[in-house]
Design an enzyme around this catalytic site. Structure first.
Site, mmCIF file in Angstrom:
data_model
loop_
_atom_site.group_PDB
_atom_site.id
_atom_site.type_symbol
_atom_site.label_atom_id
_atom_site.label_comp_id
_atom_site.label_asym_id
_atom_site.label_seq_id
_atom_site.Cartn_x
_atom_site.Cartn_y
_atom_site.Cartn_z
ATOM 1 N N ASN A 130 0.815 -1.234 0.000
ATOM 2 C CA ASN A 130 0.000 0.000 0.000
ATOM 3 C C ASN A 130 0.849 1.284 0.000
ATOM 4 O O ASN A 130 0.464 2.281 -0.601
ATOM 5 C CB ASN A 130 -1.035 -0.016 1.124
ATOM 6 N N GLY A 178 2.328 -5.796 7.295
ATOM 7 C CA GLY A 178 1.284 -6.436 6.488
ATOM 8 C C GLY A 178 0.073 -6.785 7.317
ATOM 9 O O GLY A 178 -0.200 -6.155 8.352
ATOM 10 N N SER A 179 -0.626 -7.831 6.868
ATOM 11 C CA SER A 179 -1.908 -8.169 7.497
ATOM 12 C C SER A 179 -1.712 -8.953 8.797
ATOM 13 O O SER A 179 -0.664 -9.562 9.023
ATOM 14 C CB SER A 179 -2.727 -9.003 6.515
ATOM 15 N N GLU A 222 4.236 -4.914 12.102
ATOM 16 C CA GLU A 222 3.457 -3.695 11.853
ATOM 17 C C GLU A 222 2.194 -4.136 11.122
ATOM 18 O O GLU A 222 2.223 -4.408 9.921
ATOM 19 C CB GLU A 222 4.276 -2.716 10.993
ATOM 20 N N CYS A 231 -3.026 1.825 6.420
ATOM 21 C CA CYS A 231 -3.247 1.055 7.654
ATOM 22 C C CYS A 231 -3.807 1.909 8.787
ATOM 23 O O CYS A 231 -4.496 1.404 9.660
ATOM 24 C CB CYS A 231 -1.941 0.398 8.080
HETATM 25 P P1 NAD Z 1 0.050 -9.093 3.385
HETATM 26 O O1 NAD Z 1 0.115 -9.576 4.772
HETATM 27 O O2 NAD Z 1 -0.821 -9.834 2.440
HETATM 28 O O3 NAD Z 1 1.504 -9.058 2.703
HETATM 29 C C1 NAD Z 1 2.625 -8.464 3.322
HETATM 30 C C2 NAD Z 1 3.897 -9.194 2.896
HETATM 31 O O4 NAD Z 1 3.797 -10.555 3.311
HETATM 32 C C3 NAD Z 1 4.115 -9.222 1.386
HETATM 33 O O5 NAD Z 1 5.486 -9.045 1.133
HETATM 34 C C4 NAD Z 1 3.658 -10.602 0.982
HETATM 35 O O6 NAD Z 1 4.318 -11.108 -0.157
HETATM 36 C C5 NAD Z 1 3.968 -11.432 2.205
HETATM 37 N N1 NAD Z 1 3.045 -12.573 2.345
HETATM 38 C C6 NAD Z 1 1.766 -12.675 1.883
HETATM 39 N N2 NAD Z 1 1.243 -13.870 2.219
HETATM 40 C C7 NAD Z 1 2.211 -14.533 2.895
HETATM 41 C C8 NAD Z 1 2.267 -15.826 3.504
HETATM 42 N N3 NAD Z 1 1.239 -16.656 3.476
HETATM 43 N N4 NAD Z 1 3.409 -16.160 4.125
HETATM 44 C C9 NAD Z 1 4.460 -15.324 4.187
HETATM 45 N N5 NAD Z 1 4.456 -14.100 3.621
HETATM 46 C C10 NAD Z 1 3.353 -13.702 2.986
HETATM 47 O O7 NAD Z 1 -0.368 -7.559 3.497
HETATM 48 P P2 NAD Z 1 -0.684 -6.542 2.337
HETATM 49 O O8 NAD Z 1 -1.968 -6.946 1.676
HETATM 50 O O9 NAD Z 1 0.506 -6.339 1.491
HETATM 51 O O10 NAD Z 1 -0.920 -5.193 3.160
HETATM 52 C C11 NAD Z 1 -2.148 -4.862 3.740
HETATM 53 C C12 NAD Z 1 -2.156 -5.077 5.225
HETATM 54 O O11 NAD Z 1 -1.005 -4.507 5.803
HETATM 55 C C13 NAD Z 1 -3.322 -4.375 5.905
HETATM 56 O O12 NAD Z 1 -3.844 -5.215 6.893
HETATM 57 C C14 NAD Z 1 -2.698 -3.148 6.542
HETATM 58 O O13 NAD Z 1 -3.381 -2.657 7.670
HETATM 59 C C15 NAD Z 1 -1.351 -3.653 6.884
HETATM 60 N N6 NAD Z 1 -0.377 -2.553 6.935
HETATM 61 C C16 NAD Z 1 0.149 -2.197 8.121
HETATM 62 C C17 NAD Z 1 1.038 -1.131 8.189
HETATM 63 C C18 NAD Z 1 1.662 -0.674 9.481
HETATM 64 O O14 NAD Z 1 2.597 0.121 9.413
HETATM 65 N N7 NAD Z 1 1.214 -1.146 10.621
HETATM 66 C C19 NAD Z 1 1.381 -0.460 7.029
HETATM 67 C C20 NAD Z 1 0.822 -0.864 5.840
HETATM 68 C C21 NAD Z 1 -0.045 -1.923 5.796
#
Ligand code: NAD
Length: 442
Positions: free
Chosen positions: A99, A172-173, A194, A228
């Site tokens: 994002n 990430g999520s 995060e 986020c």
């Molecule tokens: P995501 O968790 O799908 O992906 C994040 C990273 O993890 C990517 O590099 C992805 O390739 C990897 N990944 C995906 N599935 C995986 C798996 N099964 N095993 C290991 N690695 C895996 O998140 P996203 O869709 O890229 O981002 C959105 C989420 O991130 C939202 O929930 C948002 O709130 C959160 N976010 C948090 C912050 C923060 O600073 N706290 C900032 C931005 C986004």
């Protein structure tokens, strides 16, 4: 190349990184546009400029952050001088989301390098153009044995997680955060997580509604709501709702025009999967503004949703898109009933002219961070820790705290030899009363 021990070397590579990013700024902005039509203004403000500013700050302060910090010694150790040494963890893995794909990959990388670590970065596969330019910049800047970018999706991330790391920094999520935490636990690897959550935005009867609407529209619809710390839902006093909705509509029109799909300032949803997820959250009979979607262009209009059922899709998960549900409350118990339904959010916002109320909300609920009378902007102060709590994350970073995040803090007592008090040494006979007296005294 002694990045572990040579702070001068780290500083020089960061300067080189700064030069390469500044030189490629237009290409980065273009890549962000190509990936999901991120407007150039938002790309500069929240991605390139943010990273450049973090880099400059780190370059300026690296020596003072890295040097051993002198600490007041304990009288029990008299005579001594005590220090905290900042030691690089070693091999760091950074997994980044899509994002804010440039900023959220580069900021942790800068601090990990500043702190003397070797870094492997995996950017998000969902923003391939940005991942490509990141790779080019990193290859131009660092020796491959110092910093390396590995591109790929979940399968590659999982392969990386099978290896042993000295620190893992994940953004990430929540669902993937749990996978990362489990993998890290195998080797007792420290992690920063995060994550996200459902961020409430509470508005009381005393709030400046017009200004609140303006600031909420900005914080919610920047990056098409894919932030986020965007407000997830509004919780407004029942008496103010109608008035406030009028202001919200005005502000959306002012920002994005009558047809936001034609606005150059409104981004797109990242992919079809997320578009379908958001589209299915829209219950047409609850839409009071917006609601238009276009699958082909991955477009979802800035949309206001009136009092959705708490059991409905939109109130069950983090929205992460330009849909804004508006819920109402009459009493503070109503606020609590709603907020308590969810895990601790990453952010919380309260709009009020009543300082007592605002303070009560800020202290009563647990959340990562937030604002009184604004949204999102707490992110911009490097002196504030940024991170979640509970399900919204573990650990925090930004500014000096980022440097500290990637450093093991080693406590050292440097004892002088000119005095050696006999009290602690065996035989202990007749020493207990005296030591008790001393411990009571200090
Ligand atoms: P995501 O968790 O799908 O992906 C994040 C990273 O993890 C990517 O590099 C992805 O390739 C990897 N990944 C995906 N599935 C995986 C798996 N099964 N095993 C290991 N690695 C895996 O998140 P996203 O869709 O890229 O981002 C959105 C989420 O991130 C939202 O929930 C948002 O709130 C959160 N976010 C948090 C912050 C923060 O600073 N706290 C900032 C931005 C986004």
């Amino acid at each position: 190349m002694d990045y572990r021990n040579d702070i001068g070397y780290r500083k020089e590579t960061l300067k080189k990184l700064l030069f390469n990013i500044q030189k490629s700024e237009d290409l980065i902005v273009k890549a962000l546009y190509d990936d999901f039509k991120k407007p150039a203004f938002e790309a500069v403000l929240t991605e390139t400029n943010y990273v450049i500013s973090e880099l400059k700050d780190t370059i300026k302060n690296i020596y003072s952050w890295a040097k051993p910090q002198r600490i007041i010694p304990s009288i029990l150790n008299f005579p001594s001088t005590d220090y905290i040494y900042k030691e690089p963890y070693g091999k760091v893995l950074i997994l980044a989301p899509w994002n804010y794909p440039f900023q959220l990959a580069l900021c942790p990388l800068i601090s990990a390098v500043a702190a003397g670590n070797k870094v492997i970065l995996k950017p998000s596969e969902l923003t391939p153009k940005t991942a490509e330019i990141i790779t080019e910049i990193i290859q131009k800047t660092f020796h491959i044995n110092h910093v390396e970018v590995v591109q790929g999706g979940a399968d590659i991330a999982q392969k990386l997680l099978e290896k042993r790391w000295d620190y893992i920094f994940f953004t990430g999520s929540v669902a993937v955060g749990k996978i990362v935490a489990k993998a890290a636990a195998e080797n007792l690897t420290p992690v920063t997580l995060e994550l996200g959550g459902k961020n409430p935005c509470i508005i009381d009867e005393t709030a400046n509604l017009k200004l609140a609407a303006k600031r909420i529209v900005w914080g919610k619809f920047i990056n098409a709501g894919q932030t986020c710390i965007a407000p997830d839902y509004i919780l407004i006093h029942k008496n103010m709702k109608v008035h406030f909705i009028g202001y919200l509509k005005d502000e959306i029109n002012k920002a994005y025009g009558q047809n936001p799909q034609e606005s150059p300032d409104f981004a797109r949803i990242i992919n079809t999967k997320n578009w379908v997820r958001l589209d299915s959250m829209i219950e047409p009979n609850k839409v009071i503004f917006g609601g238009q979607t276009d699958a082909k262009n991955l477009y979802v209009a800035p949309t206001l949703i009136d009092e959705p059922n708490i059991e409905s899709n939109i109130m069950q998960e983090e929205i992460f898109g330009p849909l804004l549900p508006i819920l109402t409350y009459k009493t503070e118990a109503d606020i609590k009933n709603i907020i308590d339904q969810y895990e601790k959010p990453l952010a919380l916002y309260v709009f009020s002219e009543n300082q007592h109320f605002a303070k009560k909300i800020i202290t009563r609920y647990s959340f990562g961070g937030g604002c009184i009378n604004d949204t999102v902007v707490h992110f911009s102060n490097k002196r504030l820790p940024f991170g979640g709590v509970g399900h919204s994350g573990l650990g925090a970073y930004h500014g000096k705290l980022s440097f500290d995040t990637f450093s093991h803090h080693k406590g050292i007592v440097k004892k002088a030899n000119w005095l050696d008090l006999p009290m602690r040494y065996a035989p202990y006979k007749d020493k207990l009363a005296a030591i008790k007296k001393l411990l009571d005294w200090i």
